[in-house]
Design a protein around this motif. Structure first.
Motif, PDB file in Angstrom:
ATOM      1  N   LYS A  19      20.264 -12.956 -50.166  1.00 47.45           N
ATOM      2  CA  LYS A  19      19.875 -13.281 -48.983  1.00 47.45           C
ATOM      3  C   LYS A  19      18.597 -13.203 -48.035  1.00 47.45           C
ATOM      4  CE  LYS A  19      25.379 -11.829 -47.865  1.00 47.45           C
ATOM      5  NZ  LYS A  19      25.942 -13.398 -48.600  1.00 47.45           N
ATOM      6  N   LYS A  20      18.294 -13.345 -49.450  1.00 49.19           N
ATOM      7  CA  LYS A  20      16.794 -14.205 -48.714  1.00 49.19           C
ATOM      8  C   LYS A  20      16.516 -14.947 -48.190  1.00 49.19           C
ATOM      9  CE  LYS A  20      14.905 -10.347 -52.122  1.00 49.19           C
ATOM     10  NZ  LYS A  20      15.207  -9.115 -51.044  1.00 49.19           N
ATOM     11  N   GLN A  21      15.730 -15.093 -47.160  1.00 51.72           N
ATOM     12  CA  GLN A  21      15.012 -16.828 -47.175  1.00 51.72           C
ATOM     13  C   GLN A  21      14.630 -16.917 -47.434  1.00 51.72           C
ATOM     14  OE1 GLN A  21      17.183 -17.037 -44.019  1.00 51.72           O
ATOM     15  NE2 GLN A  21      17.476 -14.854 -44.020  1.00 51.72           N
ATOM     16  N   VAL A  22      15.032 -18.879 -47.591  1.00 54.93           N
ATOM     17  CA  VAL A  22      13.641 -19.635 -49.143  1.00 54.93           C
ATOM     18  C   VAL A  22      12.692 -20.626 -47.741  1.00 54.93           C
ATOM     19  CG1 VAL A  22      13.401 -20.861 -50.770  1.00 54.93           C
ATOM     20  CG2 VAL A  22      15.194 -18.985 -50.364  1.00 54.93           C
ATOM     21  N   VAL A  23      11.729 -20.326 -48.590  1.00 57.82           N
ATOM     22  CA  VAL A  23      10.929 -22.056 -48.217  1.00 57.82           C
ATOM     23  C   VAL A  23      10.261 -22.480 -49.758  1.00 57.82           C
ATOM     24  CG1 VAL A  23       8.533 -22.914 -47.036  1.00 57.82           C
ATOM     25  CG2 VAL A  23      10.076 -20.897 -46.602  1.00 57.82           C
ATOM     26  N   THR A  24      10.861 -23.921 -50.211  1.00 51.08           N
ATOM     27  CA  THR A  24      10.064 -24.392 -51.038  1.00 51.08           C
ATOM     28  C   THR A  24       9.318 -26.001 -50.707  1.00 51.08           C
ATOM     29  OG1 THR A  24      10.692 -25.501 -52.843  1.00 51.08           O
ATOM     30  CG2 THR A  24      11.946 -25.577 -51.010  1.00 51.08           C
ATOM     31  N   ALA A  25       8.701 -25.426 -51.644  1.00 56.93           N
ATOM     32  CA  ALA A  25       7.629 -26.898 -51.510  1.00 56.93           C
ATOM     33  C   ALA A  25       7.274 -28.392 -52.624  1.00 56.93           C
ATOM     34  CB  ALA A  25       6.087 -26.515 -51.287  1.00 56.93           C
ATOM     35  N   ASN A  26       9.004 -27.623 -53.636  1.00 51.85           N
ATOM     36  CA  ASN A  26       9.322 -28.508 -54.207  1.00 51.85           C
ATOM     37  C   ASN A  26      10.253 -29.408 -54.566  1.00 51.85           C
ATOM     38  OD1 ASN A  26       9.895 -28.951 -56.852  1.00 51.85           O
ATOM     39  ND2 ASN A  26      10.216 -26.684 -57.822  1.00 51.85           N
ATOM     40  N   HIS A  53      25.989 -20.895 -47.404  1.00 50.40           N
ATOM     41  CA  HIS A  53      27.089 -19.301 -47.140  1.00 50.40           C
ATOM     42  C   HIS A  53      26.384 -18.181 -47.742  1.00 50.40           C
ATOM     43  CE1 HIS A  53      30.203 -18.005 -49.898  1.00 50.40           C
ATOM     44  NE2 HIS A  53      29.441 -17.380 -50.372  1.00 50.40           N
ATOM     45  N   ASN A  54      25.359 -17.950 -47.390  1.00 49.87           N
ATOM     46  CA  ASN A  54      24.104 -16.571 -47.377  1.00 49.87           C
ATOM     47  C   ASN A  54      24.075 -16.565 -45.745  1.00 49.87           C
ATOM     48  OD1 ASN A  54      24.943 -15.068 -50.532  1.00 49.87           O
ATOM     49  ND2 ASN A  54      23.829 -17.319 -50.625  1.00 49.87           N
ATOM     50  N   ASN A  55      23.768 -17.287 -45.202  1.00 52.40           N
ATOM     51  CA  ASN A  55      23.494 -17.118 -43.667  1.00 52.40           C
ATOM     52  C   ASN A  55      21.844 -17.070 -43.816  1.00 52.40           C
ATOM     53  OD1 ASN A  55      25.978 -17.420 -41.920  1.00 52.40           O
ATOM     54  ND2 ASN A  55      26.182 -15.309 -41.956  1.00 52.40           N
ATOM     55  N   CYS A  56      21.594 -18.449 -45.255  1.00 52.23           N
ATOM     56  CA  CYS A  56      19.898 -18.343 -44.661  1.00 52.23           C
ATOM     57  C   CYS A  56      19.265 -19.289 -44.265  1.00 52.23           C
ATOM     58  CB  CYS A  56      19.786 -17.838 -46.302  1.00 52.23           C
ATOM     59  SG  CYS A  56      19.616 -15.779 -46.768  1.00 52.23           S
ATOM     60  N   ASP A  57      17.956 -19.322 -44.200  1.00 57.37           N
ATOM     61  CA  ASP A  57      17.686 -20.605 -43.837  1.00 57.37           C
ATOM     62  C   ASP A  57      17.327 -21.320 -45.480  1.00 57.37           C
ATOM     63  OD1 ASP A  57      17.881 -20.765 -41.584  1.00 57.37           O
ATOM     64  OD2 ASP A  57      15.495 -19.762 -40.423  1.00 57.37           O
ATOM     65  N   LEU A  58      16.963 -22.473 -45.572  1.00 55.81           N
ATOM     66  CA  LEU A  58      16.429 -22.753 -46.397  1.00 55.81           C
ATOM     67  C   LEU A  58      15.721 -24.234 -46.323  1.00 55.81           C
ATOM     68  CD1 LEU A  58      15.489 -23.938 -49.514  1.00 55.81           C
ATOM     69  CD2 LEU A  58      18.096 -24.369 -49.892  1.00 55.81           C
ATOM     70  N   PHE A  59      13.955 -23.772 -45.657  1.00 54.97           N
ATOM     71  CA  PHE A  59      13.381 -24.823 -45.595  1.00 54.97           C
ATOM     72  C   PHE A  59      12.570 -25.701 -46.579  1.00 54.97           C
ATOM     73  CE2 PHE A  59      13.869 -23.117 -41.362  1.00 54.97           C
ATOM     74  CZ  PHE A  59      15.006 -23.620 -41.076  1.00 54.97           C
ATOM     75  N   TYR A  60      12.276 -26.590 -46.582  1.00 59.99           N
ATOM     76  CA  TYR A  60      12.100 -27.816 -47.736  1.00 59.99           C
ATOM     77  C   TYR A  60      10.405 -29.094 -47.056  1.00 59.99           C
ATOM     78  CZ  TYR A  60      15.278 -30.293 -47.462  1.00 59.99           C
ATOM     79  OH  TYR A  60      17.098 -31.255 -46.370  1.00 59.99           O
ATOM     80  N   GLU A  61      10.381 -28.350 -45.844  1.00 59.33           N
ATOM     81  CA  GLU A  61       9.230 -29.514 -45.223  1.00 59.33           C
ATOM     82  C   GLU A  61       8.054 -29.941 -46.052  1.00 59.33           C
ATOM     83  OE1 GLU A  61       8.894 -31.273 -41.553  1.00 59.33           O
ATOM     84  OE2 GLU A  61       8.410 -32.232 -42.748  1.00 59.33           O
ATOM     85  N   ALA A  62       7.128 -28.990 -46.866  1.00 60.15           N
ATOM     86  CA  ALA A  62       6.871 -29.293 -47.401  1.00 60.15           C
ATOM     87  C   ALA A  62       6.293 -30.037 -48.596  1.00 60.15           C
ATOM     88  CB  ALA A  62       5.448 -28.443 -47.769  1.00 60.15           C
ATOM     89  N   SER A  63       7.600 -30.721 -49.554  1.00 64.00           N
ATOM     90  CA  SER A  63       8.415 -31.357 -50.269  1.00 64.00           C
ATOM     91  C   SER A  63       7.780 -32.761 -50.363  1.00 64.00           C
ATOM     92  CB  SER A  63       9.321 -31.139 -50.749  1.00 64.00           C
ATOM     93  OG  SER A  63      10.485 -31.352 -49.718  1.00 64.00           O
ATOM     94  N   VAL A  64       7.866 -33.143 -48.757  1.00 61.75           N
ATOM     95  CA  VAL A  64       7.500 -34.270 -48.510  1.00 61.75           C
ATOM     96  C   VAL A  64       6.205 -34.492 -47.576  1.00 61.75           C
ATOM     97  CG1 VAL A  64       8.694 -36.533 -47.856  1.00 61.75           C
ATOM     98  CG2 VAL A  64      10.137 -35.559 -49.113  1.00 61.75           C
TER      99      VAL A  64
END
Lengths: 431, 431
Positions: free
Chosen positions: B97-104, B121-132
């Protein structure tokens, strides 16, 4: 699944675009917001006018209260324009707990702070992406995309009419009046073009951009405005020789905690991305402390581009409705307004002078600059047709506005200076 | 007011930038999200390495579980790179249940769908703006800013290394190997530059852009990839004469419900906004049905630009935490993947041939094109040093890839065609 009901204020170019996009992109909207969206009522001036848009099952009305007092209407979209009366209509909409989307830059530039406060007070969204640079999602870019950065400088080509005129003047070496007439024929300029060509329209947009970018309530009265009606094709040609492109640029800049906002015809260094923004296109260049240089480019006006921004705002309202968080994402300005004084505003300047072609004149002129501590980046001397005269173009290094204005005053007092032909700000680097 | 605790995976260039921005912009973050934010733990390979970033009160660890199993950690920021192992780490973070930000980008291009599903499924954000495209807020632009529009075409200069190389080759008329060596010295290219120069890095980014833009799960295996290592300065010079600039362009395009995604060296018409994107800068050009042409420009990499995108994502996570809506804004792809066949992919092509300088050769060549229904937009014939040979450059009107490949086959069979020197896609308009 309940249908969301929209009340539309205005059915001009943008309003028709909104009706069309909601209709054409119903599938995408359904997929993203989870329920159908329907325009129920539209406020129009003339109910019986012929329209080129499908209006089945939509009630046209001449009375805003038919929309504002209707408890079935969830969202009010304002695309009718106007300032004072429209403000009261939107205040009533917000007080009646309706979500609001507007494309009205004039309104937001003048009464934005009051309206946003009312929205926040009523737990309603008030979104206005379409008010600046039509189809370019610049406001969301500043607020969300660059949320973590400290914006230092914004430069915008935010008026399509003037950019069209300057592009044609530059590419075809034509005079201002000539191109303006063509722009009016083509519908790119109004029959009364004052608000565009004198920079007021751009100033309103810069007010909105600066307020968001610097998190500080900037008013229209804080913007120094100069239009393009005095720009000559000769000036543009001189600029070209020095590697500059003429644009009407809105500039908002801060050093430490003080800001300056202005709109003026500006020479942009050719290699700068803003120099390649042509015709009726808009662009906003953002310099952030961490991100460095970014630019957002696109159509600044037009029925469908502007309507795209309006309906995108609508979809963000609907997503918030689904989550029950309308009005809760709004952020009040962080800083108290502090404006720079003329001795704190720095820029490079292009100055074109007609002078007597005599020994010692050049030394006399340049010594005035050096007395004020201002040095030169470029110098160009050209012959002129009239005998005994020479034309000098000077481009300064960074100088304070105070110093530069004093220099101009002293130059115009010199017997050897026949005329100050023109003077423009020069941009392209970051200071 | 509780402090939000961050666990950072990786402390390389981007990781250090993240620590700095969170530290330097604490006031703005506080103002926007309403509480302080603190990096508590950082996963590193070497705990004892000297770092040029202030790490007081931050625990460095070599074990990811110190972060993943810590109930105090609210958000995990991944900037360590890697694919399989990193996927498992982020899956565990989401399941905890941790929110995740990735640049990958590598990770998101390969396992994006699975990770996004786990987040949802876990009601978490997964954001990845930095990846592109590093500092350019393009993903948010596509998802929110152009939410209501139907994206028809995306063209991206999304790899800084190759854009640097092609810019120098073009501006200084230098050979590929020569400029690559310089780029490696300057740190713009890796010592093993394969992933950049052969287009794989760009392909990964196009996978992410196309998936979001078309709301369809596009995989890396769906992208047709060609790199720049065979581009010659001669080709670039020929293109220049025809008004084209050479760029490595990622293209994602759809007609009706079918899409194509590719990366290849491409001649862009000089007047197109992508042609002015120079050096290590990135830009993504978006053509939407309603909005028309827009472009997002900025730095594609670098410590602080990329970190800006990461921290902006973090702030959006924090705003969602405050509203209790993490993971609820995610939208699953709307469409099932349908790829175009070669007879459904249309483009203009630039073709450079060395042919025998004899009567009838030109007719022989062009008749092959007309047999396949392909006509020309531009033709250029030039003398070559070798006697008895001529060089022909042909630019076609739109042709299907199938037709064009058949033409190439037939041409190489002709006795009069000595060599097919080069062949590139040509872009600039919209088809």
């Amino acid at each position: 699944m309940e249908t969301i009901s929209i009340g539309l204020l205005g059915l001009g170019t943008v309003g028709s675009g909104v009706v069309k996009i909601i209709e054409n992109h119903q599938d995408k909207i359904m997929h993203q917001v989870g329920c159908p969206v329907k325009v129920r009522k539209i406020l129009v001036k003339n109910i019986n006018k012929e329209r080129d848009v499908e209006l089945t099952d939509i009630l046209l009305t001449g009375d805003a209260n038919d929309i504002l007092d209707d408890p079935e209407i969830d969202v009010v979209i304002e695309v009718m324009g106007g300032i004072e009366e429209t403000k009261n209509i939107l205040l009533k909409a917000l007080n009646n707990k309706k979500q609001v989307v507007t494309a009205n830059k004039d309104l937001m530039a003048v009464h934005g702070a009051e309206l946003l406060q009312a929205a926040s007070h009523n737990n309603c969204d008030l979104f206005y992406e379409a008010s600046v640079a039509g189809g370019i999602p610049i406001l969301r870019g500043l607020v969300d995309g660059l949320a973590s950065d400290r914006i230092v400088k914004l430069m915008g080509i935010v008026n399509g009419t003037t950019n069209f005129i300057l592009t044609k003047m530059s590419q075809q070496q034509r005079a201002y009046e000539d191109v303006l007439a063509e722009a009016q024929e083509l519908g790119f300029a109004e029959s009364d073009p004052t608000s565009d060509v004198e920079g007021l329209d751009a100033a309103r947009k810069m007010t909105i951009l600066a307020t968001l970018g610097f998190s500080m309530n900037i008013g229209l009265e804080d913007v120094k405005v100069q239009g393009i009606s005095n720009v000559t094709d000769e000036d543009i040609l001189y600029g070209k020789q020095l590697g500059y492109t003429m644009k009407l640029i809105g500039i908002a800049q801060r050093n430490e905690e003080k800001v300056e906002v202005s709109v003026q015809p500006t020479f942009i260094v050719d290699s700068h991305p803003l120099a390649s923004v042509h015709n009726e296109y808009n662009a906003v260049y953002v310099y952030g402390e961490a991100v460095g240089q970014t630019m957002f480019y696109g159509p600044g006006a037009g029925s469908l581009p502007t309507a795209t921004a309006v309906v995108s705002d609508l979809m963000n309202v609907l997503k918030n409705m689904r989550l029950g968080v309308n009005g809760k994402g709004a952020i009040a300005p962080q800083f108290k307004k502090k404006l720079k004084e003329p001795d704190e505003m720095f820029s490079k300047y292009f100055l074109r002078l007609q002078v007597k072609d005599e020994v010692g004149v050049f030394a006399e002129i340049t010594s005035i600059f050096s007395q004020h501590g201002v040095s030169f980046e470029k110098i160009l001397q050209l012959p002129v047709k009239e005998k005994g005269l020479a034309e000098i173009v000077l481009v300064t290094h960074h100088a304070s506005l105070l110093n530069y204005e004093n220099i101009l005053l002293e130059l115009s007092d010199l017997a050897s200076v026949r005329t100050v032909k023109s003077s423009y700000r020069v941009e392209g680097g970051i200071k």
